[in-house]
Design a protein around this motif. Structure first.
Motif, PDB file in Angstrom:
ATOM      1  N   PRO A  47       0.803  -1.227   0.000  1.00 36.97           N
ATOM      2  CA  PRO A  47       0.000   0.000   0.000  1.00 36.97           C
ATOM      3  C   PRO A  47       0.836   1.277   0.000  1.00 36.97           C
ATOM      4  O   PRO A  47       0.366   2.317  -0.452  1.00 36.97           O
ATOM      5  CB  PRO A  47      -0.823  -0.105   1.292  1.00 36.97           C
ATOM      6  CG  PRO A  47      -0.785  -1.537   1.671  1.00 36.97           C
ATOM      7  CD  PRO A  47       0.489  -2.096   1.119  1.00 36.97           C
ATOM      8  N   ASP A  50       0.998   2.622  -3.445  1.00 36.83           N
ATOM      9  CA  ASP A  50      -0.278   2.817  -4.130  1.00 36.83           C
ATOM     10  C   ASP A  50      -0.390   4.189  -4.807  1.00 36.83           C
ATOM     11  O   ASP A  50      -1.016   4.306  -5.855  1.00 36.83           O
ATOM     12  CB  ASP A  50      -1.433   2.602  -3.150  1.00 36.83           C
ATOM     13  CG  ASP A  50      -2.623   1.966  -3.813  1.00 36.83           C
ATOM     14  OD1 ASP A  50      -2.464   1.294  -4.847  1.00 36.83           O
ATOM     15  OD2 ASP A  50      -3.741   2.141  -3.290  1.00 36.83           O
ATOM     16  N   ASP A  90      -5.411  -7.182  -5.415  1.00 38.73           N
ATOM     17  CA  ASP A  90      -5.087  -6.209  -4.362  1.00 38.73           C
ATOM     18  C   ASP A  90      -4.552  -4.909  -4.949  1.00 38.73           C
ATOM     19  O   ASP A  90      -4.847  -3.821  -4.446  1.00 38.73           O
ATOM     20  CB  ASP A  90      -4.072  -6.790  -3.380  1.00 38.73           C
ATOM     21  CG  ASP A  90      -4.680  -7.776  -2.398  1.00 38.73           C
ATOM     22  OD1 ASP A  90      -5.931  -7.852  -2.314  1.00 38.73           O
ATOM     23  OD2 ASP A  90      -3.915  -8.481  -1.713  1.00 38.73           O
ATOM     24  N   TRP A  91      -3.766  -4.989  -6.025  1.00 42.53           N
ATOM     25  CA  TRP A  91      -3.246  -3.780  -6.657  1.00 42.53           C
ATOM     26  C   TRP A  91      -4.356  -2.902  -7.247  1.00 42.53           C
ATOM     27  O   TRP A  91      -4.163  -1.720  -7.477  1.00 42.53           O
ATOM     28  CB  TRP A  91      -2.238  -4.129  -7.749  1.00 42.53           C
ATOM     29  CG  TRP A  91      -0.851  -4.358  -7.236  1.00 42.53           C
ATOM     30  CD1 TRP A  91      -0.164  -5.531  -7.231  1.00 42.53           C
ATOM     31  CD2 TRP A  91       0.035  -3.386  -6.656  1.00 42.53           C
ATOM     32  NE1 TRP A  91       1.084  -5.347  -6.669  1.00 42.53           N
ATOM     33  CE2 TRP A  91       1.235  -4.040  -6.313  1.00 42.53           C
ATOM     34  CE3 TRP A  91      -0.074  -2.023  -6.390  1.00 42.53           C
ATOM     35  CZ2 TRP A  91       2.315  -3.385  -5.727  1.00 42.53           C
ATOM     36  CZ3 TRP A  91       1.006  -1.365  -5.796  1.00 42.53           C
ATOM     37  CH2 TRP A  91       2.172  -2.040  -5.473  1.00 42.53           C
ATOM     38  N   VAL A  93      -7.539  -2.597  -5.849  1.00 35.96           N
ATOM     39  CA  VAL A  93      -8.575  -2.288  -4.859  1.00 35.96           C
ATOM     40  C   VAL A  93      -8.805  -0.787  -4.687  1.00 35.96           C
ATOM     41  O   VAL A  93      -9.946  -0.344  -4.611  1.00 35.96           O
ATOM     42  CB  VAL A  93      -8.253  -2.951  -3.495  1.00 35.96           C
ATOM     43  CG1 VAL A  93      -9.127  -2.402  -2.388  1.00 35.96           C
ATOM     44  CG2 VAL A  93      -8.428  -4.448  -3.588  1.00 35.96           C
ATOM     45  N   SER A  94      -7.743  -0.004  -4.628  1.00 34.23           N
ATOM     46  CA  SER A  94      -7.925   1.430  -4.362  1.00 34.23           C
ATOM     47  C   SER A  94      -8.312   2.220  -5.611  1.00 34.23           C
ATOM     48  O   SER A  94      -8.532   3.427  -5.537  1.00 34.23           O
ATOM     49  CB  SER A  94      -6.652   2.019  -3.749  1.00 34.23           C
ATOM     50  OG  SER A  94      -5.601   1.989  -4.700  1.00 34.23           O
ATOM     51  N   SER A  95      -8.396   1.550  -6.749  1.00 34.99           N
ATOM     52  CA  SER A  95      -8.812   2.230  -7.974  1.00 34.99           C
ATOM     53  C   SER A  95     -10.259   1.860  -8.287  1.00 34.99           C
ATOM     54  O   SER A  95     -10.882   1.083  -7.576  1.00 34.99           O
ATOM     55  CB  SER A  95      -7.901   1.805  -9.141  1.00 34.99           C
ATOM     56  OG  SER A  95      -8.166   0.457  -9.499  1.00 34.99           O
ATOM     57  N   ASP A  96     -10.757   2.404  -9.379  1.00 30.33           N
ATOM     58  CA  ASP A  96     -12.134   2.095  -9.768  1.00 30.33           C
ATOM     59  C   ASP A  96     -12.195   1.189 -10.992  1.00 30.33           C
ATOM     60  O   ASP A  96     -13.241   1.069 -11.621  1.00 30.33           O
ATOM     61  CB  ASP A  96     -12.909   3.381 -10.025  1.00 30.33           C
ATOM     62  CG  ASP A  96     -12.361   4.187 -11.189  1.00 30.33           C
ATOM     63  OD1 ASP A  96     -11.298   3.824 -11.739  1.00 30.33           O
ATOM     64  OD2 ASP A  96     -12.997   5.183 -11.562  1.00 30.33           O
TER      65      ASP A  96
END
Length: 177
Positions: A47, A50, A90-91, A93-96
């Protein structure tokens, strides 16, 4: 229609990779299935990276974003998704990139229910839209088939063709946000 196929195995002789390549060869003329080749190059998810992800991660996200749908085939390891598949997800997850993204899940072993359920749970949490009519379980594991064998096996080839046609139909009516 562009579909990105992602395999959850790094094995050179992966049946899941063969299954994805067989699907690409059976795809209708107006459907291009591109098999993602970057799984082994993805670093372990961190993270801390990220905000400035490595180029391999940016490439994965760009390919998912550019695809009309994602097709995933992944083996089950110890009743779960493979580490390489989980790492790739997991890479993102923080994107859309998976939000409302149509996803097709191929399961090469009907007995591999735990990984299939876990993969669907992960994708659901990321707001992907699983195309159920196109997602299939195929009796490939233990059948002694390679890619060409899958193409010439009447049952496997028919299941793949039907799944791809179902995906095409669903994608043509898929609501654009």
């Amino acid at each position: 229609m562009k579909i990105l196929a992602i395999c959850g195995s790094l094995r050179a002789a992966s049946l899941n990779a063969m299954l994805l390549r067989a699907a690409a060869r059976l795809a209708p003329p107006d459907m291009a299935i591109l098999v993602y080749e970057g799984m082994a190059a993805l670093p372990l998810f961190n993270p801390d990276l990220d905000l400035t992800p490595p180029a391999t991660v940016l490439d994965l996200k760009a390919q998912i974003s550019a695809a009309d749908a994602v097709l995933i085939a992944s083996p089950e390891y110890a009743h779960g998704v493979t580490g390489v598949m989980k790492n790739a997800l997991d890479w993102t997850v923080s994107s859309d990139v998976f939000v409302n993204k149509p996803v097709i899940v191929f399961n090469a072993s009907p007995r591999a229910t735990h990984a299939d359920a876990a993969l669907r749970e992960i994708l659901g949490v990321m707001s992907a839209k699983i195309l159920e009519t196109a997602s299939v379980k195929l009796p490939v594991i233990g059948a002694g088939l390679d890619e060409d064998g899958m193409l010439s096996h009447p049952d496997i080839a028919e299941i793949l063709k039907a799944a791809l046609l179902a995906a095409k139909t669903e994608l043509q009516s898929f609501p654009l946000d």
